[in-house]
Design an enzyme around this catalytic site. Sequence first.
Site, mmCIF file in Angstrom:
data_model
loop_
_atom_site.group_PDB
_atom_site.id
_atom_site.type_symbol
_atom_site.label_atom_id
_atom_site.label_comp_id
_atom_site.label_asym_id
_atom_site.label_seq_id
_atom_site.Cartn_x
_atom_site.Cartn_y
_atom_site.Cartn_z
ATOM 1 N N CYS A 138 45.689 26.891 39.243
ATOM 2 C CA CYS A 138 46.291 26.404 37.985
ATOM 3 C C CYS A 138 45.988 25.070 37.699
ATOM 4 O O CYS A 138 45.957 24.719 36.398
ATOM 5 C CB CYS A 138 47.892 26.644 38.509
ATOM 6 S SG CYS A 138 48.495 28.311 38.776
HETATM 7 C C1 BEZ Z 1 46.576 29.177 42.349
HETATM 8 O O1 BEZ Z 1 46.774 28.840 41.110
HETATM 9 O O2 BEZ Z 1 45.855 28.618 42.826
HETATM 10 C C2 BEZ Z 1 47.231 30.592 42.674
HETATM 11 C C3 BEZ Z 1 48.513 30.848 42.383
HETATM 12 C C4 BEZ Z 1 49.030 31.953 42.877
HETATM 13 C C5 BEZ Z 1 48.084 32.705 43.893
HETATM 14 C C6 BEZ Z 1 46.854 32.366 44.113
HETATM 15 C C7 BEZ Z 1 46.626 31.167 43.460
#
Ligand code: BEZ
Length: 210
Positions: free
Chosen positions: A45
């Site tokens: 994200c």
């Molecule tokens: C991420 O944004 O890195 C992420 C969010 C939820 C699960 C796996 C990765």
Amino acid sequence: MTIRLGDTAPDFTAQTTAGELKFHEWLGDSWAILFSHPKDYTPVCTTELGEVARLEPEFAKRNVKVVGLSVDPLEDHMGWIGDIAETQGTALNFPLIADPDRTISNLYDMIHENADNTLTVRSVFIIGPDKKVKLTLTYPASTGRNFDEILRVIDSLQLTAKHSVATPVNWKHGERVIIVPSLSDEQARAKFGEFEAVKPYLRYTDDPSA
Ligand code: BEZ
């Protein structure tokens, strides 16, 4: 609620990092991208939000407003913004909705219980100036989206909204386009001049916006 192409994007009022946002009023006569991400302070994200901020001139050129969403509270968003600036080298220049009670996430069907029953998946909605949904995309949490592809779809949508054309596989702005089957050859000639007919139903012409 399932959101399908051609539906009016549901209206809502939300708390965001840029203050209260009344969705339809904020849309005005712009195109828009509404996208969700699963969680604050997560690596994928963080890279996505940095990239969307970096692409701001591309969105502005196309009259597109962008708004993100996650189910984390506003205080978390505010803290995380600092990390995004620090690690991605871009200040967050679009609002990020805080949806801790999941009202908007449920309104847009962004929680897919069999993937995760509390967090939003990576949804993308492209919304036109008529407030209709033009594209929906759903990515898994572990896969960062390709925002160049989302810009490419916007280019295609904006072109086809104006001209009687469709865009072929892997099309990019400036490349040849397809004349829609509903135009006769005569009408196509009047609109585009000469064109290449590979088959009667497969007719190419230059990108009318290039
Ligand atoms: C991420 O944004 O890195 C992420 C969010 C939820 C699960 C796996 C990765």
